[in-house]
Design an enzyme around this catalytic site. Sequence first.
Site, short mmCIF file in Angstrom:
data_model
loop_
_atom_site.label_atom_id
_atom_site.label_comp_id
_atom_site.label_asym_id
_atom_site.label_seq_id
_atom_site.Cartn_x
_atom_site.Cartn_y
_atom_site.Cartn_z
CG HIS A 162 -0.29 0.32 2.56
ND1 HIS A 162 0.66 0.72 3.48
CD2 HIS A 162 -0.26 -0.77 3.63
CE1 HIS A 162 1.21 0.45 4.24
NE2 HIS A 162 0.59 -0.45 4.37
CB CYS A 170 2.13 -3.72 4.66
SG CYS A 170 -0.15 -4.36 5.56
#
Length: 334
Positions: A162, A170
């Site tokens: 992201h 992430c």
Amino acid sequence: MPRGAECSGLVVIASFFHRLAAFFIIVWVGFGLAACAGFVKGGDNRHNIPLAPALVKALHDMGSSPGEAMVIRIFKTEEILEVWKRTSSGQYKLFKTYAICAYSGELGPKMKEGDYQSPEGFYTVTPGLMNPKSNYFLAFNTGFPNKFDRAHGRTGSHLMVHGDCKSVGCYAMTDAGMAEIYALARESFKGGNPNFQVQIFPFRMTSASLAAHASSPHLSFWQNIKEGYDLFDINKAPPAWDVCEQRYVFNPMASGPLDEMGACPPVIQNAALDARKAADSQALSNVMALADRQASEQAAIRARGEAVNGFFSGIGNMFGGQPAPQPAAATPVQ
């Protein structure tokens, strides 16, 4: 003033204020819409931002196009994400490298929900895993846990690539980087490709780097995913992958999905891959031999130290356990 003229003046004044009010309403509505566009997550059409003309030209110059298939490779130690694109030759070429702004955890795969570990392995991203309304600008879900992860009972959710620059498991790419990566994936799907492969590694998977981590508890896992790394490097095309015997298998000779706990089928043989496996084994053997020599040398040093200590202890015992007598000091001359 004639009555007709007075009425005419009033009409003009009324019309002016009516237009003025309409103008302020339009301005207010426009401001409101602009404010919404700035604050409503995913409401600003960011997921449809076109690829920059320079990127489109660069794709054409390398013999590819926005609609061609793609592969993403991620390397933790080097902190980079690579986008590879299929070219007119059928092989994939490296298109662009992006710096990873942040990832969390250490080298090694993700094990369980809440361990703050970013995953490693092979993943398949479909259009349904794209997130145009991410709280972190734009994102796509890696698909963790995949078949391999589930076979090992690993848990976790919402493991994304992201925007922004913060991570809890992430890979954060900054908004600018993610805008391009997302657009490249979007255009690949528009070109008719049903998915793209994401390969996530702890480091560049060379024999030397693998040998440097020979003592890691993740060594066997890394040896397994290195097969897929090597096949992509050799063939310049993403290998087909599945799971059997609780491990990844690449380019299996099978007509359908495999049982992740069942026996593995034969795989397509590759002489170059076999050569790399032999090099890996030799590098690991060299490291183990060096470790054995170092351990032997340390053991010999300890043994010599113990022997010396034993010798002086024996001398002390000869004198009733007292230290050996020291020579008497000379009597000064009167």
